[in-house]
Design a protein around this motif. Structure first.
Motif, mmCIF file in Angstrom:
data_model
loop_
_atom_site.group_PDB
_atom_site.id
_atom_site.type_symbol
_atom_site.label_atom_id
_atom_site.label_comp_id
_atom_site.label_asym_id
_atom_site.label_seq_id
_atom_site.Cartn_x
_atom_site.Cartn_y
_atom_site.Cartn_z
ATOM 1 N N UNK A 111 -0.333 -6.596 -5.748
ATOM 2 C CA UNK A 111 -1.047 -6.304 -6.909
ATOM 3 C C UNK A 111 -1.235 -4.696 -7.474
ATOM 4 N N UNK A 112 -1.391 -4.607 -8.665
ATOM 5 C CA UNK A 112 -1.608 -3.288 -9.175
ATOM 6 C C UNK A 112 -2.974 -2.750 -9.600
ATOM 7 N N UNK A 113 -3.978 -3.547 -9.058
ATOM 8 C CA UNK A 113 -5.533 -3.065 -9.445
ATOM 9 C C UNK A 113 -6.323 -2.781 -8.322
ATOM 10 N N UNK A 114 -5.620 -2.256 -7.286
ATOM 11 C CA UNK A 114 -6.181 -1.737 -6.124
ATOM 12 C C UNK A 114 -6.340 -0.327 -6.388
ATOM 13 N N UNK A 115 -7.371 0.284 -5.679
ATOM 14 C CA UNK A 115 -7.589 1.689 -5.851
ATOM 15 C C UNK A 115 -6.465 2.436 -5.315
ATOM 16 N N UNK A 116 -5.807 3.370 -6.162
ATOM 17 C CA UNK A 116 -4.364 3.943 -5.951
ATOM 18 C C UNK A 116 -4.665 4.935 -4.666
ATOM 19 N N UNK A 117 -5.855 5.184 -4.374
ATOM 20 C CA UNK A 117 -5.936 6.058 -3.077
ATOM 21 C C UNK A 117 -5.693 5.490 -1.873
ATOM 22 N N UNK A 118 -5.486 4.118 -2.010
ATOM 23 C CA UNK A 118 -5.212 3.463 -0.863
ATOM 24 C C UNK A 118 -3.588 3.747 -0.529
ATOM 25 N N UNK A 119 -2.953 3.841 -1.427
ATOM 26 C CA UNK A 119 -1.591 4.447 -1.195
ATOM 27 C C UNK A 119 -1.435 5.807 -0.355
ATOM 28 N N UNK A 120 -2.190 6.842 -0.908
ATOM 29 C CA UNK A 120 -2.234 8.246 -0.431
ATOM 30 C C UNK A 120 -2.530 7.961 1.078
ATOM 31 N N UNK A 121 -3.708 7.100 1.649
ATOM 32 C CA UNK A 121 -3.873 6.987 2.635
ATOM 33 C C UNK A 121 -3.050 6.338 3.659
ATOM 34 N N UNK A 122 -2.303 5.278 3.237
ATOM 35 C CA UNK A 122 -1.202 4.731 3.839
ATOM 36 C C UNK A 122 0.084 5.943 4.071
ATOM 37 N N UNK A 123 0.475 6.579 2.944
ATOM 38 C CA UNK A 123 1.387 7.515 2.727
ATOM 39 C C UNK A 123 1.386 8.603 3.728
ATOM 40 N N UNK A 124 -0.144 8.987 4.004
ATOM 41 C CA UNK A 124 -0.472 10.087 4.936
ATOM 42 C C UNK A 124 -0.042 9.531 6.500
#
Length: 235
Positions: free
Chosen positions: A192-205
């Motif tokens: 999906x593309x409607x999640x909070x983009x911050x979730x990407x930062x958390x998992x990238x970290x």
């Protein structure tokens, strides 16, 4: 297309034949497959398919349905008569009847235009894996990813990744050397593309922390754009 760092390729790469009459699409697909470590051949029509099959000996054929001369359905019959290669049908026709006809005729998968190159390459890997035609592990520098077993190692040490981190790393690997946006990651990893983009930062970290426990940074932030997986510059 952009420039990608060359992966370390398996000693016996699978052979993929692309039969597509639109030259731009064919070239893009061929390049994506080459970047993925495959041996690739291409044709704009199926007029000489019998000879190509005998000479190139593909493990998989990506076959457009709407071709000049013999169409993809007829060529699928030819492939089945002459080889046991897997077949992925590629077409702009998204009717259920066409899909069922292709699958009932022996196609292994069906991809509708327009499509993401990363998705097509992933489907190629999945079909070949089911047929036992490609190694399940891919290597990039000192990083080894085995999606089938769900294991990742770096510099010889196994990393304890979550299922989401594995999907994230696998997607970054498919797009290695290219910058991908947070929305692209959300679509490809979470669906999906409607999640909070911050979730990407958390998992990238979290992924970075585990990768960098075994070596230098390979997941880079491209400020204002997204993220890129690339190998360190040689010293």
């Amino acid at each position: 297309m952009g420039t990608t760092d060359p992966p370390t390729r398996p000693s016996a790469s699978a052979r993929v034949l692309v039969v597509e009459d639109e030259a731009t699409i064919r070239a893009a697909v061929e390049q994506a497959l080459v970047d993925g470590g495959f041996v690739v051949g291409g044709r704009g029509h199926g007029g000489d398919l019998e000879q190509v099959l005998a000479g190139f000996r593909p493990d998989l054929v990506i076959l457009d349905i709407m071709l000049p001369g013999r169409d993809g359905f007829r060529l699928l019959e030819v492939i089945r008569e002459h080889t046991d290669a897997a077949v992925i049908l590629l077409t702009a026709r998204d009717g259920v009847d066409d899909r069922l006809r292709g699958l009932d005729s022996g196609a292994d998968d069906y991809v509708i235009k327009p499509f993401l190159l990363a998705e097509l390459v992933s489907r190629v890997r999945a079909v070949l894996r089911r047929r036992g035609r490609v190694p399940t592990a891919v290597q990039y520098g000192d990083l080894v990813i085995d999606e089938q077993s769900g294991t990742v190692s770096r510099a010889g040490g196994v990393l304890d990744l979550t299922a989401t981190e594995l999907r994230l790393l696998s997607y970054l690997f498919e797009e290695r050397g290219r910058t991908v946006t947070k929305n692209q990651i959300l679509t490809q990893v979470w669906g999906y593309d409607d999640y909070d983009p911050n979730i990407v930062e958390v998992h990238i970290s979290g992924l970075r922390r585990k990768l960098e426990g075994r070596g230098p940074r390979i997941v880079h932030t491209v400020r204002g754009l997204g993220y890129r997986l690339s190998l360190p510059e040689p010293r």
